[in-house]
Design an enzyme around this catalytic site. Structure first.
Site, mmCIF file in Angstrom:
data_model
loop_
_atom_site.group_PDB
_atom_site.id
_atom_site.type_symbol
_atom_site.label_atom_id
_atom_site.label_comp_id
_atom_site.label_asym_id
_atom_site.label_seq_id
_atom_site.Cartn_x
_atom_site.Cartn_y
_atom_site.Cartn_z
ATOM 1 N N PRO A 107 80.124 -33.685 -19.290
ATOM 2 C CG PRO A 107 78.920 -31.870 -20.099
ATOM 3 C CD PRO A 107 78.929 -32.869 -18.996
ATOM 4 C CB ALA A 110 80.566 -28.586 -20.389
ATOM 5 C CG LEU A 112 79.444 -29.004 -15.880
ATOM 6 C CD1 LEU A 112 78.462 -30.138 -16.138
ATOM 7 C CD2 LEU A 112 78.807 -27.997 -14.917
ATOM 8 C CG ASP A 155 87.906 -25.734 -11.425
ATOM 9 O OD1 ASP A 155 87.331 -24.872 -10.755
ATOM 10 O OD2 ASP A 155 87.929 -25.715 -12.677
HETATM 11 C C1 MEV Z 1 87.222 -21.937 -13.021
HETATM 12 O O1 MEV Z 1 86.378 -23.017 -12.694
HETATM 13 C C2 MEV Z 1 87.307 -20.956 -11.878
HETATM 14 C C3 MEV Z 1 88.171 -19.720 -12.136
HETATM 15 O O2 MEV Z 1 88.045 -18.904 -10.970
HETATM 16 C C4 MEV Z 1 89.612 -20.074 -12.388
HETATM 17 C C5 MEV Z 1 90.337 -20.560 -11.151
HETATM 18 O O3 MEV Z 1 89.892 -20.373 -10.049
HETATM 19 O O4 MEV Z 1 91.432 -21.150 -11.355
HETATM 20 C C6 MEV Z 1 87.638 -18.913 -13.312
#
Ligand code: MEV
Length: 317
Positions: A107, A110, A112, A155
């Protein structure tokens, strides 16, 4: 999404056309270290077996993802269009002369990593056409900046690599030492959230208060302990560390009522540990429940949430 497997064949099983190129990006969960990774500490993340498939062909700037209800065009100012414009240009391609079709297995918004998975999938598909493989990481970074301001890059790294890895801003992604595949339950709160807002809020809190800066350092120790547990195959300790990490993230106000219900529901159903994953403020939770995975999914369903289970090894084959 209530089951463990991808919902459908990507693109409903339609074969790749002669003028089409394809790419895939993994969805992700962060096992430990979200937010603290922004401050330069390590995060342990996993690229999921499911993610986003992209197909690109010569066209007129259409960007479609039926499963996300998404239909935008290059030049319309939407985040998705601006992100794909940024990445295509970094690869030396004209985004207005391409059509992009997405087939997502996760999704959107969300928790993910849908934006990073999309960016990796599209960048890979465009790079095949223009022979720009070396510029993929930079192109994905440009797209992620459109969505998230100045993300750490975890990510995007997980979306590209798959499997379990350790990420730092300085050294990038390294596959983690993992004794055995990690079986996770992923619970979806159904609450969309904006990563950039959560990152900004945690950053502000930590700049204003030296005590909170100390808490960020303590959270990084939890991540380091998680690396030791992973390498030893000590799932029980890893679960406890999930609980501790969630406590800190909740203290930093990254949790919500729905995330708390998911975390507490998982623990009540027998999970060794559970935590929010990603930025928080909505999004998803992960639970380690080796002997109670179906109980956790049942509990979430009874509480009105959907969930899935997945198994992640050190590196995808
Ligand atoms: C987001 O998936 C992870 C965070 O640490 C942001 C980032 O690392 O850019 C919250």
């Amino acid at each position: 999404m209530t089951t463990s497997s991808p919902p459908t064949e990507p693109f409903a099983g339609t074969p790749l056309g002669p003028d089409e190129s394809a790419g895939f990006g993994h969805g992700k969960v962060i096992l430990l270290g979200e937010h603290t990774v922004v401050f330069g500490h390590p995060a342990i993340a996993a690229g999921l077996p499911v993610g986003v498939h992209a197909r690109v062909r010569a066209g007129s700037g259409q960007i479609l993802a039926h499963d996300w209800g998404l239909a935008v065009r290059v030049g319309d100012g939407s985040d998705v269009a601006r992100a794909i414009e940024a990445l295509a240009r970094r690869l030396g391609a004209d985004p207005a002369a391409l059509d992009v079709q997405l087939s997502p297995e996760i999704p959107a918004r969300a928790g993910l990593g849908s934006s990073a998975a999309m960016a990796v999938a599209v960048a890979r598909a465009i790079a095949v056409r223009v022979g720009a493989q070396a510029a993929i990481a930079e192109a994905v970074g440009a797209a992620e900046t459109v969505f998230h301001g100045s993300p750490s890059g975890v990510d995007a790294a997980a979306a590209a690599a798959g499997g379990i890895g350790v990420f730092t801003k300085k050294d990038g992604w390294q596959p983690a030492a993992v004794r055995q595949p990690i079986k996770l339950c992923i619970g979806l709160s159904g609450e969309p959230r904006r990563t950039a807002d959560l990152v900004a809020a945690v950053g502000l809190l930590s700049r204003r208060s030296p005590a909170i800066a100390g808490v960020v350092d303590a959270a990084a120790e939890v991540t380091r302990a998680g690396l030791v547990a992973l390498a030893a195959g000590d799932i029980d300790s890893l679960g406890r560390l999930f609980d501790v990490a969630h406590g800190i993230l909740a203290g930093l106000r990254c949790s919500t009522l729905a995330l708390e219900r998911l975390v507490h529901g998982a623990r009540a159903a027998g999970a060794l540990g559970a935590k929010l994953t990603g930025a928080g403020g909505g999004g998803a939770v992960i639970a380690l429940a080796p002997s109670h995975r179906l109980d956790v999914l049942e509990r979430w369903k009874a509480d009105g949430f959907s969930g899935l289970q997945t198994s992640i090894a050190a590196a995808t084959p």
